[in-house]
Structure formats: C-alpha cells, structure tokens
Design a protein around this motif. Structure first.
Motif, PDB file in Angstrom:
ATOM      1  N   GLU A  38       0.810  -1.219   0.000  1.00 28.57           N
ATOM      2  CA  GLU A  38       0.000   0.000   0.000  1.00 28.57           C
ATOM      3  C   GLU A  38       0.843   1.269   0.000  1.00 28.57           C
ATOM      4  O   GLU A  38       0.311   2.364  -0.089  1.00 28.57           O
ATOM      5  CB  GLU A  38      -0.917   0.038   1.230  1.00 28.57           C
ATOM      6  CG  GLU A  38      -2.106  -0.864   1.151  1.00 28.57           C
ATOM      7  CD  GLU A  38      -3.043  -0.688   2.332  1.00 28.57           C
ATOM      8  OE1 GLU A  38      -4.265  -0.659   2.088  1.00 28.57           O
ATOM      9  OE2 GLU A  38      -2.575  -0.581   3.480  1.00 28.57           O
ATOM     10  N   GLY A  39       2.150   1.142   0.181  1.00 31.60           N
ATOM     11  CA  GLY A  39       3.022   2.310   0.175  1.00 31.60           C
ATOM     12  C   GLY A  39       3.387   2.807   1.556  1.00 31.60           C
ATOM     13  O   GLY A  39       3.900   3.922   1.692  1.00 31.60           O
ATOM     14  N   THR A  40       3.159   2.003   2.581  1.00 33.66           N
ATOM     15  CA  THR A  40       3.455   2.419   3.952  1.00 33.66           C
ATOM     16  C   THR A  40       4.936   2.737   4.124  1.00 33.66           C
ATOM     17  O   THR A  40       5.305   3.782   4.672  1.00 33.66           O
ATOM     18  CB  THR A  40       3.035   1.320   4.950  1.00 33.66           C
ATOM     19  OG1 THR A  40       1.669   0.968   4.706  1.00 33.66           O
ATOM     20  CG2 THR A  40       3.198   1.774   6.381  1.00 33.66           C
ATOM     21  N   VAL A  41       5.802   1.847   3.664  1.00 40.54           N
ATOM     22  CA  VAL A  41       7.245   2.048   3.802  1.00 40.54           C
ATOM     23  C   VAL A  41       7.709   3.215   2.935  1.00 40.54           C
ATOM     24  O   VAL A  41       8.514   4.037   3.375  1.00 40.54           O
ATOM     25  CB  VAL A  41       8.021   0.756   3.473  1.00 40.54           C
ATOM     26  CG1 VAL A  41       9.516   0.992   3.466  1.00 40.54           C
ATOM     27  CG2 VAL A  41       7.656  -0.351   4.471  1.00 40.54           C
ATOM     28  N   SER A  42       7.194   3.323   1.737  1.00 38.91           N
ATOM     29  CA  SER A  42       7.555   4.445   0.860  1.00 38.91           C
ATOM     30  C   SER A  42       7.141   5.772   1.481  1.00 38.91           C
ATOM     31  O   SER A  42       7.902   6.743   1.465  1.00 38.91           O
ATOM     32  CB  SER A  42       6.887   4.295  -0.509  1.00 38.91           C
ATOM     33  OG  SER A  42       7.356   3.142  -1.165  1.00 38.91           O
ATOM     34  N   LEU A  43       5.934   5.820   2.063  1.00 37.54           N
ATOM     35  CA  LEU A  43       5.465   7.030   2.727  1.00 37.54           C
ATOM     36  C   LEU A  43       6.370   7.370   3.911  1.00 37.54           C
ATOM     37  O   LEU A  43       6.761   8.523   4.101  1.00 37.54           O
ATOM     38  CB  LEU A  43       4.026   6.858   3.193  1.00 37.54           C
ATOM     39  CG  LEU A  43       3.394   8.011   3.970  1.00 37.54           C
ATOM     40  CD1 LEU A  43       3.381   9.288   3.142  1.00 37.54           C
ATOM     41  CD2 LEU A  43       1.987   7.634   4.408  1.00 37.54           C
ATOM     42  N   GLY A  44       6.738   6.356   4.692  1.00 37.55           N
ATOM     43  CA  GLY A  44       7.635   6.578   5.824  1.00 37.55           C
ATOM     44  C   GLY A  44       8.991   7.095   5.394  1.00 37.55           C
ATOM     45  O   GLY A  44       9.532   8.030   5.993  1.00 37.55           O
ATOM     46  N   ASP A  45       9.546   6.487   4.350  1.00 36.29           N
ATOM     47  CA  ASP A  45      10.849   6.934   3.845  1.00 36.29           C
ATOM     48  C   ASP A  45      10.796   8.380   3.358  1.00 36.29           C
ATOM     49  O   ASP A  45      11.721   9.163   3.591  1.00 36.29           O
ATOM     50  CB  ASP A  45      11.336   6.020   2.713  1.00 36.29           C
ATOM     51  CG  ASP A  45      11.761   4.644   3.196  1.00 36.29           C
ATOM     52  OD1 ASP A  45      11.982   4.462   4.414  1.00 36.29           O
ATOM     53  OD2 ASP A  45      11.867   3.737   2.337  1.00 36.29           O
ATOM     54  N   LEU A  46       9.708   8.742   2.677  1.00 34.87           N
ATOM     55  CA  LEU A  46       9.556  10.124   2.209  1.00 34.87           C
ATOM     56  C   LEU A  46       9.425  11.100   3.379  1.00 34.87           C
ATOM     57  O   LEU A  46       9.999  12.190   3.354  1.00 34.87           O
ATOM     58  CB  LEU A  46       8.338  10.246   1.293  1.00 34.87           C
ATOM     59  CG  LEU A  46       8.514   9.689  -0.109  1.00 34.87           C
ATOM     60  CD1 LEU A  46       7.173   9.642  -0.837  1.00 34.87           C
ATOM     61  CD2 LEU A  46       9.517  10.519  -0.893  1.00 34.87           C
ATOM     62  N   MET A  47       8.674  10.692   4.406  1.00 35.52           N
ATOM     63  CA  MET A  47       8.530  11.563   5.579  1.00 35.52           C
ATOM     64  C   MET A  47       9.871  11.761   6.275  1.00 35.52           C
ATOM     65  O   MET A  47      10.197  12.872   6.693  1.00 35.52           O
ATOM     66  CB  MET A  47       7.507  10.979   6.546  1.00 35.52           C
ATOM     67  CG  MET A  47       6.081  11.078   6.044  1.00 35.52           C
ATOM     68  SD  MET A  47       4.887  10.518   7.268  1.00 35.52           S
ATOM     69  CE  MET A  47       4.896  11.938   8.356  1.00 35.52           C
ATOM     70  N   VAL A  48      10.654  10.692   6.395  1.00 38.88           N
ATOM     71  CA  VAL A  48      11.978  10.799   7.030  1.00 38.88           C
ATOM     72  C   VAL A  48      12.859  11.749   6.241  1.00 38.88           C
ATOM     73  O   VAL A  48      13.530  12.615   6.811  1.00 38.88           O
ATOM     74  CB  VAL A  48      12.629   9.407   7.167  1.00 38.88           C
ATOM     75  CG1 VAL A  48      14.109   9.525   7.483  1.00 38.88           C
ATOM     76  CG2 VAL A  48      11.911   8.595   8.231  1.00 38.88           C
ATOM     77  N   GLN A  49      12.860  11.612   4.930  1.00 40.62           N
ATOM     78  CA  GLN A  49      13.668  12.493   4.091  1.00 40.62           C
ATOM     79  C   GLN A  49      13.238  13.953   4.269  1.00 40.62           C
ATOM     80  O   GLN A  49      14.068  14.840   4.435  1.00 40.62           O
ATOM     81  CB  GLN A  49      13.546  12.079   2.627  1.00 40.62           C
ATOM     82  CG  GLN A  49      14.436  12.863   1.708  1.00 40.62           C
ATOM     83  CD  GLN A  49      14.340  12.374   0.266  1.00 40.62           C
ATOM     84  OE1 GLN A  49      13.511  11.549  -0.080  1.00 40.62           O
ATOM     85  NE2 GLN A  49      15.205  12.896  -0.573  1.00 40.62           N
ATOM     86  N   MET A  50      11.937  14.194   4.283  1.00 39.24           N
ATOM     87  CA  MET A  50      11.418  15.551   4.436  1.00 39.24           C
ATOM     88  C   MET A  50      11.795  16.134   5.799  1.00 39.24           C
ATOM     89  O   MET A  50      12.264  17.265   5.896  1.00 39.24           O
ATOM     90  CB  MET A  50       9.895  15.553   4.291  1.00 39.24           C
ATOM     91  CG  MET A  50       9.241  16.893   4.565  1.00 39.24           C
ATOM     92  SD  MET A  50       7.451  16.794   4.703  1.00 39.24           S
ATOM     93  CE  MET A  50       7.256  15.929   6.256  1.00 39.24           C
ATOM     94  N   LEU A  51      11.612  15.347   6.853  1.00 43.54           N
ATOM     95  CA  LEU A  51      11.870  15.836   8.201  1.00 43.54           C
ATOM     96  C   LEU A  51      13.358  16.085   8.454  1.00 43.54           C
ATOM     97  O   LEU A  51      13.717  17.040   9.139  1.00 43.54           O
ATOM     98  CB  LEU A  51      11.294  14.859   9.221  1.00 43.54           C
ATOM     99  CG  LEU A  51       9.757  14.763   9.207  1.00 43.54           C
ATOM    100  CD1 LEU A  51       9.289  13.522   9.954  1.00 43.54           C
ATOM    101  CD2 LEU A  51       9.132  16.020   9.768  1.00 43.54           C
ATOM    102  N   THR A  52      14.227  15.253   7.893  1.00 42.97           N
ATOM    103  CA  THR A  52      15.665  15.499   8.061  1.00 42.97           C
ATOM    104  C   THR A  52      16.090  16.740   7.282  1.00 42.97           C
ATOM    105  O   THR A  52      16.961  17.484   7.738  1.00 42.97           O
ATOM    106  CB  THR A  52      16.516  14.289   7.641  1.00 42.97           C
ATOM    107  OG1 THR A  52      16.194  13.910   6.306  1.00 42.97           O
ATOM    108  CG2 THR A  52      16.309  13.120   8.571  1.00 42.97           C
ATOM    109  N   GLU A  53      15.480  16.975   6.135  1.00 41.52           N
ATOM    110  CA  GLU A  53      15.761  18.193   5.368  1.00 41.52           C
ATOM    111  C   GLU A  53      15.343  19.442   6.151  1.00 41.52           C
ATOM    112  O   GLU A  53      15.893  20.515   5.951  1.00 41.52           O
ATOM    113  CB  GLU A  53      15.039  18.171   4.013  1.00 41.52           C
ATOM    114  CG  GLU A  53      15.606  17.188   3.020  1.00 41.52           C
ATOM    115  CD  GLU A  53      16.960  17.613   2.486  1.00 41.52           C
ATOM    116  OE1 GLU A  53      17.202  18.826   2.346  1.00 41.52           O
ATOM    117  OE2 GLU A  53      17.774  16.719   2.211  1.00 41.52           O
ATOM    118  N   MET A  54      14.382  19.277   7.053  1.00 41.30           N
ATOM    119  CA  MET A  54      13.924  20.394   7.884  1.00 41.30           C
ATOM    120  C   MET A  54      14.825  20.599   9.092  1.00 41.30           C
ATOM    121  O   MET A  54      14.592  21.485   9.906  1.00 41.30           O
ATOM    122  CB  MET A  54      12.483  20.138   8.334  1.00 41.30           C
ATOM    123  CG  MET A  54      11.495  20.115   7.174  1.00 41.30           C
ATOM    124  SD  MET A  54       9.869  19.512   7.638  1.00 41.30           S
ATOM    125  CE  MET A  54       9.268  20.919   8.555  1.00 41.30           C
ATOM    126  N   GLY A  55      15.851  19.764   9.242  1.00 38.50           N
ATOM    127  CA  GLY A  55      16.808  19.928  10.319  1.00 38.50           C
ATOM    128  C   GLY A  55      16.446  19.223  11.612  1.00 38.50           C
ATOM    129  O   GLY A  55      17.029  19.496  12.652  1.00 38.50           O
TER     130      GLY A  55
END
Length: 122
Positions: A38-55
């Motif tokens: 369903e994309g759970t892991v892909s969604l999680g990976d994208l959120m991690v990338q976004m949040l780390t980019e936010m510092g």
C-alpha cells in the motif's frame, strides 16, 4: 488588517530560519500502518527524508513487510529537535491505511493523539 489562521499552524516562512527545528518542544511520534504493497514504507521513507531536510533528528522503527503482498506493515518515526534516545512510548499521530493495521498497532495512540484514516474504508 491581519488574517486569522484557522489551523493554528505556523508556516515555516514565519519562523526565524524557516524550519520546524526552531520549535524547542518538537518531539512527535508518528506511526504509519497499512498492508504490504500500500506504500506504507515508501510514505515513511519520504517523511523521514522531508523531516531530516527540515533539520530535525529522526529515530525510526518498522516491522518488515512480508515477502508476498498482503502482510501488515508498521513504520514508526520519532521526530525531535534534539538528541533522541528511544523510539517513544506513545504515538502522537497515527496514519492508518486500513482497519486491520489500526487493530494491530492503534493501541499506542495517545488519548489526545491524532488519527488519520479514510472513513470510506473504515
């Protein structure tokens, strides 16, 4: 004339450096649950990338999906502006992609936590 912000969310552009890391109290546990495929892991990976980019600092924990499509997957992200020593005790935001995932992993949602789900599916 000032406009009212009905969401109560402060846009990053209104913080001093434009990142959520400006909030000293940032400490949120996000749990994503769904079925393998369903994309759970892909969604999680994208959120991690976004949040780390936010510092922000990140601590993740996940159950591994089944080798075949159909097993339940849980991806937990602890987001904090500072050192993280554990994956967190309770979930602040639960994103349930299906009812079965919620039944398995929804018990950790805080009493005042936020549950995101599709009411057409539940």
């Amino acid at each position: 004339m000032t406009s009212q912000n009905p969401t109560g969310i402060v846009p990053a552009s209104e913080t001093s450096s434009g990142t959520l890391a400006d909030f000293n109290s940032t400490d949120i546990v996000i749990r994503l649950v769904g079925e393998s495929g369903e994309g759970t892991v892909s969604l999680g990976d994208l959120m991690v990338q976004m949040l780390t980019e936010m510092g922000l600092d990140i601590y993740t924990f996940q159950t591994f999906p089944a080798e075949i499509k159909g097993g339940t997957v849980m991806y937990q992200i602890r987001v904090k502006s500072g050192e993280i020593l554990s994956h967190g005790d309770a979930v602040d935001l639960l994103v349930a992609l299906n009812p079965y995932g919620f039944d398995l992993f929804g018990d950790a949602l805080r009493e005042d936590g936020i549950l995101l789900y599709d009411s057409d599916v539940f």
